[in-house]
Design an enzyme around this catalytic site. Sequence first.
Site, PDB file in Angstrom:
ATOM      1  N   ASP A  98      48.245  46.614  41.789  1.00 24.52           N
ATOM      2  CA  ASP A  98      47.662  45.754  42.852  1.00 24.52           C
ATOM      3  C   ASP A  98      48.518  44.487  43.025  1.00 24.52           C
ATOM      4  OD1 ASP A  98      45.451  45.073  44.611  1.00 24.52           O
ATOM      5  OD2 ASP A  98      44.243  46.269  42.965  1.00 24.52           O
ATOM      6  N   ASP A 199      46.302  42.345  47.864  1.00 25.23           N
ATOM      7  CA  ASP A 199      44.835  42.115  47.772  1.00 25.23           C
ATOM      8  C   ASP A 199      44.638  41.025  48.570  1.00 25.23           C
ATOM      9  OD1 ASP A 199      42.156  42.198  46.417  1.00 25.23           O
ATOM     10  OD2 ASP A 199      42.765  40.138  45.871  1.00 25.23           O
ATOM     11  N   GLU A 256      45.062  44.718  52.374  1.00 23.02           N
ATOM     12  CA  GLU A 256      43.639  44.557  52.406  1.00 23.02           C
ATOM     13  C   GLU A 256      43.744  43.649  53.334  1.00 23.02           C
ATOM     14  OE1 GLU A 256      39.674  43.792  49.790  1.00 23.02           O
ATOM     15  OE2 GLU A 256      41.533  42.833  49.335  1.00 23.02           O
ATOM     16  N   HIS A 328      36.944  50.132  44.880  1.00 22.47           N
ATOM     17  CA  HIS A 328      36.329  49.286  43.526  1.00 22.47           C
ATOM     18  C   HIS A 328      35.261  48.173  44.263  1.00 22.47           C
ATOM     19  CE1 HIS A 328      39.566  47.041  45.182  1.00 22.47           C
ATOM     20  NE2 HIS A 328      39.115  45.904  44.351  1.00 22.47           N
ATOM     21  N   ASP A 329      35.510  47.862  45.462  1.00 20.62           N
ATOM     22  CA  ASP A 329      34.637  46.685  46.032  1.00 20.62           C
ATOM     23  C   ASP A 329      33.556  47.228  46.960  1.00 20.62           C
ATOM     24  OD1 ASP A 329      36.041  44.638  45.208  1.00 20.62           O
ATOM     25  OD2 ASP A 329      37.414  44.511  46.649  1.00 20.62           O
TER      26      ASP A 329
END
Length: 554
Positions: A98, A199, A256, A328-329
């Site tokens: 990440d 991210d 993202e 994961h979000d």
Amino acid sequence: MTKKWWHDKVAYQIYPKSFCDSNGDGIGDIPGIISKLDYLQDLGVDIIWLSPCYPSPLADEGYDISDYYDIDPRFGAMADMEKLLEEAKKRNMYILMDLVVNHCSDEHEWFKKACQDPDGKYGNFFYLRDKKEGELPTNWRSYFGGPVWEDLPGTDKQYLHVFHKKQPDLNWENPKLREEVYKNINWWLDKGLGGFRIDAIINIKKALPFRSYEPDRKDGLCNIQTMLKEAKGIGEFLGEMRDRTFKNYDAFSVGEVFNEKPEEIPDFIGENGYFSSMFDFNETIFGTSEKGWYDAKPITPDDYKRCCFESQAKIGDIGFLSNIIENHDEPRGVSRYIPEGECCPQSKKLLAALNFMLRGLPFIYQGQEIGMENVPFSSIDEVDDISTLDEYQVALDAGLSPADALKVVAKFSRDNARTPMQWSDEANAGFTTGKPWLKVNPNYTAINAKSQLSDPDSVRSFYKKLIALRKNPEYKETVVYGALEPYLEDTHNLMAYYRKGDKTLLVIGNYQMEAQAVELPSEYKKVLLNNDADLALEGLTLKLKGYQVIILEM
């Protein structure tokens, strides 16, 4: 389109804290990941994205990084990461990390130095403003609630944080900061990393000069997106980052990216895009409300279909989307996109096929391949996730009872995806011999990897077949590069589409419990995949059972 090494790959996201614990401390770790590489290889995975495993105080579960050049001792040591890279390479797998560079942790040395000398070199690594009594520099609301401004310790200044107050935003307008970011990216790529998932990257460009906007809630603040919509010039940063880092290594990068403007898509993921790919969030943002989670609109099968087709039409053959059901979000996809009470192996396989066969790169999130579901919460005290706790308060402030507020936030909580991976029906789902950091979903005795490995009809076996179809030399060209054309788009609770390349495939899913008859456009050559034992065909009328999905070669 120039063909790239990653176009035909299948990616898998690991949330290290919850994947596999090798030492019994209740927290997943890198040696645990290494121990499961054969499991992932057997599934057919090529690319593994690790959520952050850098040193972090975990204010936002690792997305607050205190050292970009190390591994958090909770997850192991740098030697473990080097071994993971080595073991992955042996299996022709690539590791992504990440890249979290909109912000760092307030425990990073840069921020500590900024506190010591706010007017010096490191003060300019952040957005600092003079403190005015009773007045904030702007009225922006952070993603986790409350104002984006916090007092800079030991000074008469305030710093900007669009996420948690322990996540100060980095000042990308400063070329010296950008140099540090590029240096770190290249350091990891030199170690053998396959690339990065990037991210929250849209946030790196702020609308300048800073100003306040019309408030949208009683707190007198405005949604941070209001400012971001006015920000111009992010491409200069992203193009520079690509040219100084990823491009020189032929690395894979996936952004993202939210709120990109249609005309910017070629810049983001076109032939010389800033990134190799970007995630499709059209389904995940559907029904959201500025008021909060309590006001969100549930997504129906027809909504889901429309969201997928909109994204596919918008991208066309410009580049590659990365398609997700969950991450994961987000909550578990099967609990979100399958109507309540209708979660079963059949419906989970339907969702898998409809998403997997879209044009783009399929990303599987840990546990998705076995059909993991949302976790039941009996009290807000069981919740770890900061955004869930904030939204719970928002719901209470809106007048919901504690029971109703809990029910609302439980549907969307990020903890749903962060409960430990369900490896077996042994204690703690085989995740740890210790006490898990977050509770295990009690349904692990029924839903776990071990029981599905040997079951040819399991959800995992179906995912394995989908991956094999994507990689089958006979169909790969069509599945990877073929155009997508909707079929019978207006039929209620039916999602069907062609993939057209050197072959023509038809994906047809009956997105409901009730049976449904569908007219085929012509005779088919071959059934490539079917989540049911039967195929009922009379002439050209296909009689689909509830949640039956079929992939045909036409």
